[in-house]
Scaffold this active site. Structure first.
Site, PDB file in Angstrom:
ATOM      1  CD  GLU A   9      44.860  57.455  65.083  1.00 43.63           C
ATOM      2  OE1 GLU A   9      44.780  57.579  63.841  1.00 43.63           O
ATOM      3  OE2 GLU A   9      44.601  58.366  65.878  1.00 43.63           O
ATOM      4  CG  HIS A  16      49.890  56.848  68.018  1.00 39.81           C
ATOM      5  ND1 HIS A  16      50.190  58.193  68.105  1.00 39.81           N
ATOM      6  CD2 HIS A  16      48.563  56.737  68.296  1.00 39.81           C
ATOM      7  CE1 HIS A  16      49.078  58.856  68.419  1.00 39.81           C
ATOM      8  NE2 HIS A  16      48.090  57.998  68.544  1.00 39.81           N
ATOM      9  CG  HIS A  22      47.303  59.529  73.201  1.00 39.68           C
ATOM     10  ND1 HIS A  22      45.944  59.442  73.310  1.00 39.68           N
ATOM     11  CD2 HIS A  22      47.583  59.291  71.903  1.00 39.68           C
ATOM     12  CE1 HIS A  22      45.417  59.152  72.114  1.00 39.68           C
ATOM     13  NE2 HIS A  22      46.398  59.046  71.252  1.00 39.68           N
ATOM     14  CE1 TYR A  63      74.095  65.337  74.102  1.00 36.50           C
ATOM     15  CE2 TYR A  63      74.191  63.914  72.179  1.00 36.50           C
ATOM     16  CZ  TYR A  63      74.320  64.091  73.545  1.00 36.50           C
ATOM     17  OH  TYR A  63      74.645  63.031  74.331  1.00 36.50           O
ATOM     18  CG  HIS A 120      46.364  62.487  68.338  1.00 32.62           C
ATOM     19  ND1 HIS A 120      45.773  62.028  67.185  1.00 32.62           N
ATOM     20  CD2 HIS A 120      46.574  61.385  69.100  1.00 32.62           C
ATOM     21  CE1 HIS A 120      45.595  60.724  67.265  1.00 32.62           C
ATOM     22  NE2 HIS A 120      46.084  60.322  68.417  1.00 32.62           N
ATOM     23  CE1 TYR A 171      80.832  56.428  69.565  1.00 28.66           C
ATOM     24  CE2 TYR A 171      80.072  58.580  68.836  1.00 28.66           C
ATOM     25  CZ  TYR A 171      80.973  57.799  69.544  1.00 28.66           C
ATOM     26  OH  TYR A 171      82.006  58.392  70.193  1.00 28.66           O
TER      27      TYR A 171
HETATM   28 ZN   LIG Z   1      46.190  58.401  69.217  1.00 23.63          ZN
END
Ligand SMILES: [Zn+2]
Length: 217
Positions: A80, A99, A101, A120, A162, A215
């Site tokens: 990726e 990233h 899963h 929120y 994904h 903040y």
């Molecule tokens: Zn992936």
């Protein structure tokens, strides 16, 4: 390899281990990267390699990239790497990409559902929703293009069929946001079991975003 780069290599490993330990990823899926300083031109970054279990990772296994090019012959970068690179190209303020899963985020993404402002804290991702990018094959330019579009004005998005992406100004910020997105995905999923969650109006989310910016200082 500078001291800073050595430190960041270990920080990438620690972040990858933490995302599995915190239950937002499993096995060898998912990947982590961090930006390295570069004067100009293509971004430089460190990224987890493909096909090595996180608990076996050594600092020298983390792959240094200069643009599309790994600066070492082996191991190979995560499949990726493309969306990591494109995020660093397009978003100068982003210093780290996580990233995963994650199970609940991915469950929503399997229905091509993003996360609306049912709570929120959705504003933590930078806006009044967390979008879901359409499906494309892993590792492709198309997936990267879809992910970048879903991340516009946001720090996180889901990826259909994904997983999810969270970005931040540091590895710890990106990891913390990924944990938050998964918690929100879980709450949204649970709420959907018993009814249709109420969505906060745009003007309330604008107020929340303003307060959060205050903040952060
Ligand atoms: Zn992936």
């Amino acid at each position: 390899v500078t001291d800073t780069e050595q430190h960041l290599r270990q920080a990438v490993i620690d972040t990858a281990l933490a995302m599995n330990a915190q239950g937002i990823n499993q096995g060898k899926s998912g990947n982590v990267s961090v930006r390295l300083a570069s004067a100009e031109g293509e971004p430089r970054f460190l990224i987890t390699p493909t096909a090595i279990a996180y608990d076996r990772l050594r600092a020298q296994d983390i792959v240094a990239m200069h643009g599309m090019t790994p600066t070492q012959p082996a191991p190979r970068p995560s499949s990726e790497w493309r969306f990591h690179l494109d995020i660093y190209r397009a978003r100068p303020e982003v210093a780290a990409v996580v990233h995963t899963h994650a199970a609940f985020a991915t469950s929503l993404a399997c229905l091509a559902r993003g996360i609306p402002a049912f709570h929120y804290m959705v504003a933590m991702a930078g806006g009044n929703d967390i979008r879901c990018a359409p499906y494309a094959t892993f590792g492709t330019q198309t997936l990267s293009d879809y992910a970048l579009a879903a991340l516009a004005g946001r720090q996180a998005c889901l990826l259909a069929q994904h997983g999810m992406i969270a970005v931040g100004r540091s590895l710890s910020a990106a990891l913390a946001l990924a944990v938050e997105v998964e918690a929100l995905a879980r709450m949204y999923w649970q709420a959907l079991q018993i009814g249709e969650p109420k969505i906060l109006p745009d003007e309330e989310m604008a107020r929340v975003l303003e307060k959060m910016a205050d903040y952060r200082g």
